[in-house]
Write a protein that holds these residues in place. Structure first.
Motif, PDB file in Angstrom:
ATOM      1  N   GLY A  90      -5.071   8.282  -3.162  1.00 21.46           N
ATOM      2  CA  GLY A  90      -3.964   8.945  -3.848  1.00 21.46           C
ATOM      3  C   GLY A  90      -3.715   8.394  -5.231  1.00 21.46           C
ATOM      4  O   GLY A  90      -2.671   8.653  -5.833  1.00 21.46           O
ATOM      5  N   ILE A  91      -4.668   7.641  -5.775  1.00 26.02           N
ATOM      6  CA  ILE A  91      -4.515   7.005  -7.083  1.00 26.02           C
ATOM      7  C   ILE A  91      -5.346   7.766  -8.107  1.00 26.02           C
ATOM      8  O   ILE A  91      -6.556   7.932  -7.946  1.00 26.02           O
ATOM      9  CB  ILE A  91      -4.957   5.532  -7.025  1.00 26.02           C
ATOM     10  N   GLN A 140       0.836  -1.204   0.000  1.00 26.39           N
ATOM     11  CA  GLN A 140       0.000   0.000   0.000  1.00 26.39           C
ATOM     12  C   GLN A 140       0.869   1.251   0.000  1.00 26.39           C
ATOM     13  O   GLN A 140       0.583   2.219  -0.721  1.00 26.39           O
ATOM     14  CB  GLN A 140      -0.928  -0.011   1.215  1.00 26.39           C
ATOM     15  N   VAL A 141       1.932   1.242   0.805  1.00 29.20           N
ATOM     16  CA  VAL A 141       2.864   2.376   0.832  1.00 29.20           C
ATOM     17  C   VAL A 141       3.543   2.522  -0.530  1.00 29.20           C
ATOM     18  O   VAL A 141       3.639   3.624  -1.087  1.00 29.20           O
ATOM     19  CB  VAL A 141       3.918   2.197   1.943  1.00 29.20           C
ATOM     20  N   SER A 158       9.689   0.687  10.540  1.00 24.02           N
ATOM     21  CA  SER A 158      10.843   0.893   9.654  1.00 24.02           C
ATOM     22  C   SER A 158      10.936  -0.211   8.620  1.00 24.02           C
ATOM     23  O   SER A 158      11.269   0.038   7.457  1.00 24.02           O
ATOM     24  CB  SER A 158      12.135   0.938  10.480  1.00 24.02           C
ATOM     25  N   ALA A 159      10.651  -1.449   9.030  1.00 22.07           N
ATOM     26  CA  ALA A 159      10.737  -2.581   8.106  1.00 22.07           C
ATOM     27  C   ALA A 159       9.779  -2.412   6.935  1.00 22.07           C
ATOM     28  O   ALA A 159      10.124  -2.714   5.782  1.00 22.07           O
ATOM     29  CB  ALA A 159      10.450  -3.885   8.847  1.00 22.07           C
ATOM     30  N   THR A 160       8.574  -1.911   7.209  1.00 22.28           N
ATOM     31  CA  THR A 160       7.588  -1.702   6.146  1.00 22.28           C
ATOM     32  C   THR A 160       8.068  -0.638   5.167  1.00 22.28           C
ATOM     33  O   THR A 160       7.981  -0.811   3.941  1.00 22.28           O
ATOM     34  CB  THR A 160       6.236  -1.278   6.754  1.00 22.28           C
ATOM     35  N   VAL A 161       8.597   0.466   5.697  1.00 24.05           N
ATOM     36  CA  VAL A 161       9.093   1.551   4.853  1.00 24.05           C
ATOM     37  C   VAL A 161      10.268   1.084   4.001  1.00 24.05           C
ATOM     38  O   VAL A 161      10.333   1.347   2.792  1.00 24.05           O
ATOM     39  CB  VAL A 161       9.511   2.753   5.722  1.00 24.05           C
ATOM     40  N   LYS A 204       6.335   8.289   9.779  1.00 24.20           N
ATOM     41  CA  LYS A 204       5.385   9.197  10.418  1.00 24.20           C
ATOM     42  C   LYS A 204       4.135   9.362   9.563  1.00 24.20           C
ATOM     43  O   LYS A 204       3.020   9.358  10.075  1.00 24.20           O
ATOM     44  CB  LYS A 204       6.049  10.552  10.650  1.00 24.20           C
ATOM     45  N   ARG A 205       4.324   9.491   8.263  1.00 23.53           N
ATOM     46  CA  ARG A 205       3.201   9.747   7.362  1.00 23.53           C
ATOM     47  C   ARG A 205       2.222   8.581   7.332  1.00 23.53           C
ATOM     48  O   ARG A 205       1.005   8.760   7.333  1.00 23.53           O
ATOM     49  CB  ARG A 205       3.703  10.033   5.957  1.00 23.53           C
TER      50      ARG A 205
END
Length: 234
Positions: free
Chosen positions: A165-166, A7-8, A41-44, A35-36
């Motif tokens: 956002g798509i 998703q990110v 961290s692992a996901t980012v 933060k957003r």
């Protein structure tokens, strides 16, 4: 169901493809993305690594992540030329249903047992019905508030853009237009066609995310006496 990192990644892909960043720009830091999206961290890191592997981002040790200068972009516009450009137009959502028809699941690339949302909308010009649209939307991108307020999706693509956002106005699609005759009874009645002998334009379209998965499948019926098809290369 998409994983969180997907998703990110999908949101960041649309920002890259829709001009939020230019080639060579410094990209978000891991701290900004955590933060957003309120993720780990692992996901980012997983989302960024996917974009790096696609050649869209590059990492420079000690400096950060940057938009690749080698990436290519392409803009595609598809539109109908209408015979009455001054018409007073409005769109009404006729129904919204959660379904799992095997034929539509196949069009969406979903598995047996999955579901999607079927949004049926009628477009009118000067109170004349001119287009009936069946949109089959992957459930991940459906906003459940529309079940209580169907008019939420009067402007479907704007809502999806606001929610996810798509921008489906600029995504990759495949689309085919045929002349259909006779028009199915239900569609003919909703379009108020003059007789069973009147044809209509039948359009079926897939819209794709940047990973080439389908987000929507659409079947539309248009009054042929209202639309002209114009094709241009740009």
């Amino acid at each position: 169901m998409q994983l969180k990192y997907q998703q990110v990644e999908q949101f960041l892909l649309y920002q890259l493809k829709n001009g939020e960043f230019k080639a060579g720009d410094k990209f978000y830091s891991e701290a900004e993305l955590k933060k957003r999206f309120e993720v780990s961290s692992a996901t980012v890191i997983k989302a960024i690594n996917e974009l790096v592997s696609k050649g869209l981002l590059v990492r420079h040790q000690g400096k950060g992540t940057f938009v690749s200068r080698a990436r290519n972009g392409q803009v595609v516009k598809i539109f109908d030329r209408e015979r009455n450009n001054d018409a007073d137009e409005k769109v009404k959502v006729l129904s919204i249903d959660k379904e799992h028809d095997p034929r539509i699941l196949k069009e969406l690339g979903l598995a047996t047992g999955d579901s999607y949302y079927h949004i049926m909308r009628l477009r009118q010009a000067n109170d004349i019905p001119v287009q009936l649209q069946h949109t089959y939307l992957v459930a991940d991108y459906f906003n459940l508030k529309a079940l209580d307020n169907p008019s939420y999706y009067d402007s479907l693509y704007e809502r999806i853009r606001d929610d996810s956002g798509i921008d489906l106005f600029s995504t990759k699609i495949d689309e085919t237009t045929n002349i259909i005759f006779p028009v199915p009874t239900a569609e003919s009645q909703l379009l108020q066609l003059d007789s069973a002998q009147q044809p209509a334009a039948f359009i079926h379209r897939h819209s794709y995310l940047f990973d080439n998965t389908v987000i929507e499948y659409v079947e539309s019926y248009k009054r042929w006496d209202y639309f002209e098809l114009e094709v241009k290369t740009i």
